[in-house]
Every structure is written in C-alpha cells, then in structure tokens.
Design an enzyme around this catalytic site. Structure first.
Site, PDB file in Angstrom:
ATOM      1  N   SER A 185       0.762  -1.378  -0.049  1.00  0.00           N
ATOM      2  CA  SER A 185       0.007   0.065  -0.044  1.00  0.00           C
ATOM      3  C   SER A 185       0.889   1.188  -0.025  1.00  0.00           C
ATOM      4  O   SER A 185       1.647   1.282  -0.904  1.00  0.00           O
ATOM      5  CB  SER A 185      -0.805  -0.041   1.268  1.00  0.00           C
ATOM      6  OG  SER A 185      -1.744   1.137   0.942  1.00  0.00           O
TER       7      SER A 185
ATOM      8  N   ASP B 243      -2.422   6.135  -4.244  1.00  0.00           N
ATOM      9  CA  ASP B 243      -1.211   5.460  -3.534  1.00  0.00           C
ATOM     10  C   ASP B 243      -0.709   4.485  -4.552  1.00  0.00           C
ATOM     11  O   ASP B 243      -1.446   4.145  -5.580  1.00  0.00           O
ATOM     12  CB  ASP B 243      -1.501   4.979  -2.096  1.00  0.00           C
ATOM     13  CG  ASP B 243      -2.193   3.986  -1.985  1.00  0.00           C
ATOM     14  OD1 ASP B 243      -3.387   3.714  -3.077  1.00  0.00           O
ATOM     15  OD2 ASP B 243      -2.458   3.238  -1.146  1.00  0.00           O
TER      16      ASP B 243
ATOM     17  N   ASP C  69      -1.033   1.247  -4.883  1.00  0.00           N
ATOM     18  CA  ASP C  69      -2.006   0.071  -5.349  1.00  0.00           C
ATOM     19  C   ASP C  69      -3.391   0.790  -5.613  1.00  0.00           C
ATOM     20  O   ASP C  69      -4.245   0.096  -5.906  1.00  0.00           O
ATOM     21  CB  ASP C  69      -2.073  -1.058  -4.432  1.00  0.00           C
ATOM     22  CG  ASP C  69      -2.458  -0.593  -3.071  1.00  0.00           C
ATOM     23  OD1 ASP C  69      -2.173   0.348  -2.543  1.00  0.00           O
ATOM     24  OD2 ASP C  69      -3.197  -1.395  -2.329  1.00  0.00           O
TER      25      ASP C  69
ATOM     26  N   ASP D 167      -5.860   2.298  -3.874  1.00  0.00           N
ATOM     27  CA  ASP D 167      -6.846   2.035  -3.280  1.00  0.00           C
ATOM     28  C   ASP D 167      -7.184   3.024  -2.345  1.00  0.00           C
ATOM     29  O   ASP D 167      -8.254   3.145  -1.808  1.00  0.00           O
ATOM     30  CB  ASP D 167      -6.806   0.730  -2.551  1.00  0.00           C
ATOM     31  CG  ASP D 167      -5.989   0.655  -1.291  1.00  0.00           C
ATOM     32  OD1 ASP D 167      -4.776   1.540  -1.380  1.00  0.00           O
ATOM     33  OD2 ASP D 167      -5.825  -0.416  -0.468  1.00  0.00           O
TER      34      ASP D 167
END
Length: 579
Positions: free
Chosen positions: A151, A304, A306, A308
């Site tokens: 993340s 960010d 990834d 999400d």
C-alpha cells in the site's frame, strides 16, 4: 549474541540449514558473522502475521521479512485452507501486484505455488490496482485472491493481501485459520514452488474495459459530467498502479481535461519524487498541488501505489488549492451520494452507509440527516467489506469509507477503491460546479448544517521488536492510567475495544461493545470530543486520532472557528500523546 532469545535463535539456525537456497543462507550467515544482533532479532523474532491489511513487512531474509520463503509459506498455507474449505470445487484464485520492487516477481511466485497445488490462477499480466483484484475475484468466480502490495508504506516494504470468495480481504475466522495452516508448515520442503503453467491464465488489458464499464454504470449525474466535461482535473499516480486505469476511467466517465503529473507517472518502486508514497502526506501531494495551482484546477487527486487510497485538494474560498483530509473527502462523497439519490427519488428504506470507529461522526450525522442507516466497524476496510457481504440481498450499500483516505461508492468490489472514488469525486465536482459551487463551498454548507468537525491524526513510528514492545506498553499504560480529562475537558466515557467494554465515568456503569475485539481505546469527553488510540495493523506505528466539533454559524466564521478547534485539538493531543 547474548541478547537473542532461544526461539529467535532456533529460527536463525533453521534458515542456515540446507532447506534454504545458498543465497539466502549466505545473507543470514553474514548477519551472524557481522554480529548484527538488532537486525537478526527484528528479522527472526516472530513470523509475519495477518493484520488489518494482511501480510506486510520489510523485504529481506528472515521469518519476519517479506521474501520467497515467507511468501511461499503463506501461499501454501492459504492453498491448503482453500482446498479444505472448497473440497468439491475446482478452486480458482486471482493474483495481481503493484509497482513496488519485487512485486511482479512475488506475484509470479504466488501464482506458481497456487498452480503447483492444482489451483487455477488468473494472474494479471501487468501491474494493476488492488480494487481490480477484488473485482477479478468476483468476476471470475474465484474462491480467493492475493494482491502483492504494501500500500502506502515506505519503499523497503512489500506486502500480501489475501482475499476470500466475496472479493473482500480475509476476516474472522478465515484470517486466523489461514495463519494456523501457515504455522503448521514446518519445512520448506512442504511448499510447492514449481508451478504448472497450464493452471495459470494471464489477465490482459481487455479486462480493464470490464471494470471501467461496470463502474460507469454507477454514475448518478452523467448530465452534469457532460455539461462540465472540460472540468480541470490534475491526477498523480505517485509512481504506482493508478496510471494504468484512472486516466482511462475518467475519460470513459466523460472528462476531457485530465492533466497527469508526468514526473510521477512512471511506475517505480523506489518512489523517487516522494519521501513516502502516501497521499495522506502533504509532501506526497505537493507536485500535484503545484500543478493544480498553476492551471487553476477544480480538483487535484493522487492515488497511492496500489490505487486503493486517494488524496484530494480543491480550491478554497481564497482561490488557493487546499488539501482535504480523509474525513472531509468521505463526508463530501457521502453527502453527494445521499443528496443526489434523494433528489432523484432513488433513496430506499434498506439503503445504508458504513464508516469505521476512528472515522468522523460527521459521516454518520449526514446519514442520519437523510434517514439512512449507518454501520460502524473496526478500523480496516476489510470490515466494511464484511458488512456489505453479510447484508447482501437484504440491504443496499451506497457509500462508505475511512479516515485513512479509503472510499467505495457502490458494491462492485469489497475493498476501498481509489479508481472508483476518483471518478465520483470528479463527477461530484462537476455536479456542484453546474450549480456555481466548488467542493469547498459544499464542505462549508455541510459544516453549517451538521456542525464543524475538526480532526487530527498523530502517528508515532516505533520500529522493530523494541518498537513493538514499546507500543504494547503504551497501550497498557493508557489502560492502567486512563486520563480523566483531556485538554481541560472532562472525559465522560471510555471504550475499550480489546475488552469489549464501555465505561461511563459518572456512575461507573458499563455496557458491552458489540464488535470483535481489537486493541483500541476511545475517550469521549463531555463536549462530545472523540479521542482514539490504536496500534497500526500495517505499519510499525501507534496512532492517536482526535475529533472535535462546534457549530458553524455561517461561512464567514470559518477561519475563526477553525483556529478555535485547532487549539482545542492541540491541547487534547498534548495530554494523550507521549513520545
């Protein structure tokens, strides 16, 4: 090396055995030869465990590090569990990965282990966001899935998010049961590393369109987008996966004036232009914010690695590009979805919204104002996804989110989705611009109606085993010596989610908290301020959250009220945060 306990030393000796490849043994031996005690302890004092965001750690050798063996062991344990839980089915999983160093290699490793276990794998051919992995689990009818990402953590980290057949991250009892299966693996020889290529199907770029089409069907006000198709949008992917899909999503939605921050557009696990690839950090948003100021943007967004989580900046009433926090973004999205559905007559009695216990009560106040049911969960979007799945078919999920910049509109996936959120933020900006309002104007209207909420998060980083022990002691001290007042305001109620008890101090009455146990303490003052303390489940941090509220008579009082609330927050935090 006298400071290393026996259990840690046993793990070190195991990793020096012939079970492990020569390169790994050599790296461990060098740490031993160089007497790197702190590094050895941090690398071997425990096994990596699933937290609120799955398996996450620093890359390197050791049982507490992200590497071939810890990832292989986790995957073998998950494969064993999936086959146990679905004995009469052809088990399928989806696997994706982000832009982090080693993510693609780890993704192939995970696919190979699953494939070697006779499980069919849908492996993304190229990096794609976490929400697309959740979407793929549901689309392909998989029993599970894995996303390789850490993340928004610093570049030395990587991670492993495990998903169940609903497209949500593992929750009880599966999270603990998988750990049991992983821990039951005593030897590297039990891990099947040699993949069977016939069991792996590559997911190509054509899958993007399926995801985009499904999302565009959720649009509430396409006519507003058509009227404001030239809305000035700045987007940065902060060297992550967002670049692969967010511009395409915005274009499909109908937006024609999306300016990408080129310096941050190339996926790069070293994240060269930021200290942390986290849109919660002002520094990470600085390039996008400057570009937004230069072109007089209506909205500035950044995702960010990834994709999400999404950060947002908008023009304030002084014409400056101002960052909003996660609570403000979530409140705006909630207000937009509910007010729009009320306006077009599509609000239903069984509609609901969701937020976490450390997210602003402004969101639940908005829900109440529209007569919409509000659920509250523990921290971590996996718990929001769990609620959506539990009531599916009986109740209708509209929107939800958490203060850490994670949001989801509609129930196409079971995880936070910054791609979906970017599209809705842009549509929301277009809708209100059609009415002559900026998003900042709307935020002030919300404050006038529901109260001016001011929030602050303070995170203390405590690395390694020593840091983990220190965080544990800080929580123990807070429980043993709970503050009776904060910032000069008396504490009315203490909620201990670890012990599932809420205690009202005036009469010492107690009631049960009907949520799973979690190491969280909350202090509610007589003014209604909410102060929370919790160790992070994904980072070596302890987090302190503060939310205060006061009425806002009119927008001209905004600056004065903001300063007053900022001072109150400062005084409260000074009483509870001890570094």
């Amino acid at each position: 090396m006298n400071t290393i306990d026996q259990a840690t030393n046993n793990r070190i000796q195991q990793w020096l055995s012939a079970e492990y490849d020569a390169e790994t043994v050599g790296q461990v031996q060098k740490l031993v030869d160089d007497k790197q005690e702190t590094e050895l302890i941090d690398s071997f004092y425990k096994e990596l465990e699933f937290g609120t965001g799955g398996l996450r750690g620093i890359m390197g050798v050791g049982s507490n590090r992200m590497n071939k063996y810890t990832i292989g062991k986790a995957t073998q344990g998950l494969a064993n569990y999936l086959k146990q839980q679905f004995p009469d089915q052809d088990v399928k999983v989806a696997v994706s990965y982000d832009s982090r160093n080693n993510s693609q290699k780890f993704g192939q490793l995970v696919a190979d282990v699953f494939a070697a276990n006779g499980i069919h794998v849908y492996l993304f051919k190229e990096l794609r966001p976490t929400p697309m992995l959740s979407f793929a689990v549901r689309h392909f009818g998989c029993q599970g899935g894995v996303m390789l990402t850490a993340s928004h953590n610093p570049k030395e980290y990587n991670g492993y998010k495990a998903y169940w057949n609903d497209g949500g991250q593992l929750v009880a009892p599966h999270d603990k049961n998988v750990i049991t299966e992983v821990n039951a693996i005593q030897s590297v020889s039990e891990i099947k590393f040699d993949g069977i290529s016939e069991n792996i199907t590559l997911v190509g770029e054509d899958f993007d369109q399926l995801y985009i089409d499904a999302n565009t069907q959720l649009s509430i006000h396409p006519e507003a987008v058509a009227a404001q198709s030239d809305l000035k949008i700045v987007f940065s992917s902060i060297h992550g996966t967002g670049i692969t899909i967010v511009p395409k999503m915005l274009e499909a939605w109908g937006f024609k004036n999306v300016q990408v921050v080129d310096e941050q557009a190339t996926p790069d696990g070293n994240f060269p232009t930021v200290v942390y690839p986290n849109p919660e950090e002002e520094e990470a948003m600085s390039m996008a914010k400057r570009k937004g100021q230069d072109i007089d943007a209506d909205v500035v967004m950044a995702t960010d690695p990834d994709a999400d989580r999404v950060g947002l900046a908008v023009k304030n009433h002084n014409g400056e590009i101002q960052l909003l926090n996660g609570n403000q973004i979530g409140s705006l999205l909630t207000y937009y979805v509910l007010s729009s559905k009320k306006e077009n007559g599509t609000l239903k009695e069984n509609d609901f919204i969701v937020k976490t216990i450390v997210t602003s009560n402004l969101i639940s106040d908005i829900g109440t104002g529209f007569g919409v049911k509000n659920y509250e969960t523990l921290t971590g979007f996996k718990f929001i996804g769990e609620v959506i799945t539990q009531v599916e078919g009986k109740e209708n999920y509209l929107v939800g989110g958490e203060e850490s910049y994670g949001f989801l509109v509609g129930d196409l996936v079971r995880d936070k989705d910054a791609v979906n959120a970017c599209a809705f933020i842009a549509e929301m900006a277009a809708y209100f611009k059609n009415q002559g309002k900026s998003l900042f104007d709307v935020l002030l209207e919300i404050y006038e109606t529901y109260g001016f909420y001011q929030e602050k998060l303070i995170s203390l980083t405590k690395k390694g085993k020593a840091g983990a022990d220190e965080i544990k002691q800080m929580m123990a001290d807070l429980r043993a010596n709970a503050p009776q007042s904060l910032g000069g305001v008396a504490v009315k109620e203490i909620r201990d989610y670890e012990n599932s008890v809420s205690n009202v101090l005036a009469d010492n009455s107690q009631s049960n908290i009907d949520l799973p146990k979690s190491d969280v303490l909350q202090f509610i003052t007589v003014d209604g301020d909410v102060i929370s303390a919790r160790p992070s489940g994904t980072e070596p941090k302890i987090k302190f959250y503060c939310s205060v509220k006061e009425s806002l008579a009119n927008r001209s009082a905004y600056e004065e009220t903001a300063k007053k609330l900022e001072e109150k927050v400062k005084n409260i935090m000074a009483d509870i945060v001890k570094d």
